[in-house]
Design an enzyme around this catalytic site. Sequence first.
Site, mmCIF file in Angstrom:
data_model
loop_
_atom_site.group_PDB
_atom_site.id
_atom_site.type_symbol
_atom_site.label_atom_id
_atom_site.label_comp_id
_atom_site.label_asym_id
_atom_site.label_seq_id
_atom_site.Cartn_x
_atom_site.Cartn_y
_atom_site.Cartn_z
ATOM 1 N N ASP A 201 0.669 -1.191 -0.028
ATOM 2 C CA ASP A 201 0.260 0.096 0.007
ATOM 3 C C ASP A 201 0.965 1.278 -0.007
ATOM 4 O O ASP A 201 1.971 1.208 0.764
ATOM 5 C CB ASP A 201 -0.957 0.079 1.468
ATOM 6 C CG ASP A 201 -2.024 -1.174 1.326
ATOM 7 O OD1 ASP A 201 -2.266 -1.657 -0.131
ATOM 8 O OD2 ASP A 201 -2.653 -1.360 2.110
ATOM 9 N N ASP B 234 -7.651 1.434 7.718
ATOM 10 C CA ASP B 234 -6.281 2.030 8.037
ATOM 11 C C ASP B 234 -6.449 3.700 8.595
ATOM 12 O O ASP B 234 -7.715 4.040 8.317
ATOM 13 C CB ASP B 234 -5.090 1.889 7.172
ATOM 14 C CG ASP B 234 -5.510 2.361 5.817
ATOM 15 O OD1 ASP B 234 -6.343 3.306 5.687
ATOM 16 O OD2 ASP B 234 -4.709 2.039 4.898
ATOM 17 N N ARG C 45 -4.305 -4.763 8.064
ATOM 18 C CA ARG C 45 -5.093 -3.680 8.587
ATOM 19 C C ARG C 45 -6.396 -4.435 9.103
ATOM 20 O O ARG C 45 -7.034 -4.172 10.000
ATOM 21 C CB ARG C 45 -5.417 -2.702 7.585
ATOM 22 C CG ARG C 45 -5.712 -3.225 6.228
ATOM 23 C CD ARG C 45 -5.580 -2.003 5.333
ATOM 24 N NE ARG C 45 -5.342 -2.533 3.824
ATOM 25 C CZ ARG C 45 -6.137 -2.438 2.836
ATOM 26 N NH1 ARG C 45 -7.170 -1.844 3.227
ATOM 27 N NH2 ARG C 45 -5.859 -2.763 1.919
ATOM 28 N N TYR D 199 5.892 -7.843 9.355
ATOM 29 C CA TYR D 199 5.677 -6.287 9.701
ATOM 30 C C TYR D 199 5.394 -5.704 11.099
ATOM 31 O O TYR D 199 5.489 -6.661 12.095
ATOM 32 C CB TYR D 199 4.053 -6.197 9.333
ATOM 33 C CG TYR D 199 3.835 -6.601 8.121
ATOM 34 C CD1 TYR D 199 3.552 -5.722 6.647
ATOM 35 C CD2 TYR D 199 3.439 -8.008 7.597
ATOM 36 C CE1 TYR D 199 3.266 -5.951 5.504
ATOM 37 C CE2 TYR D 199 3.087 -8.269 6.312
ATOM 38 C CZ TYR D 199 2.955 -7.242 5.290
ATOM 39 O OH TYR D 199 2.918 -7.575 4.035
#
Length: 310
Positions: free
Chosen positions: A41, A83, A182, A69
């Site tokens: 993203d 998000d 997310r 992550y």
Amino acid sequence: MHELEGILPLWKESGMTSHDCVFKLRKILKMKRIGHTGTLDPDVEGVLPICVGQATKVAEYVMAQGKAYRATVSLGASTTTEDASGEVVARAQGPVAITKEELLSALAELTGTITQTPPMYSAVKVNGRRLYEYAREGKVIDRQSREVTIHTLELIEEPKQWSGDELTFVVDVACSKGTYIRTLAVQIGELLGVPAHMKKLVRTNAGGFESSEAVTLAELAELFENDQIQSVLQPIERSLKEWPYHEIPVDLEKAFSNGQVVPAHTDLQIHDKIVIGKNGVAHAVYRAHPEKPGYMKPEKMFTRPEMEIQ
């Protein structure tokens, strides 16, 4: 001069799409045969392996490997995009109050194989269109849930307080391909009974490449100008480590160089693929032949001058 070949562990900076990175790299490296290994993203920064030259053939192998992550999760409000870039659609009624034990319990419950529904603001295709295209039109489309694996979900930074309008905390996640972090943030909130979204995300590992190895576009441009790009360009073989490697037998050099169907190696009874090469350099990836029991066929082949297979 031979075309560059290998995998670049790029550090994608926030504000850029994965396609932007490929576009810029084509200009920097002055070549077209470049591809990324799965979209990241625009708001997310982190490791994005880029395949250059013949390494574009192994992009799917890099993509299939796990990712890691570091995510900042916000409790107290949910958004359209799950998000921080989306509009707030729900807020907690009153202050959010949780305990450390409740949070750790939620993280433990979401570790292992879980089910996720891709968010509407995602690149998943339904009926030939990306979900985000429907979402921009205000449409909500039925989409298929999928199973993903959360290998580890660890609390790194606790909330500064355990009660308030917004509680934020940081987790490290190691997961399988196809996981939406997310959505995971939203799922944490659901288990705690409060709306939630992902506030910030950094990808720390992708395809086996660590953040410590990654270089920015600016750094890559400088390395290329100084003829030092090879210092960060990783070999194709690095993406093939999970399969056994075998040297090409002398009597089969011509058969393998032509990509012929040959008798299957016994390793294919245990592994789905094997790597065939010469002097440690991969020449092909072979798998069991789907229609000829006892034989194997090439899935990928790499043409390299230094192989010198006659």
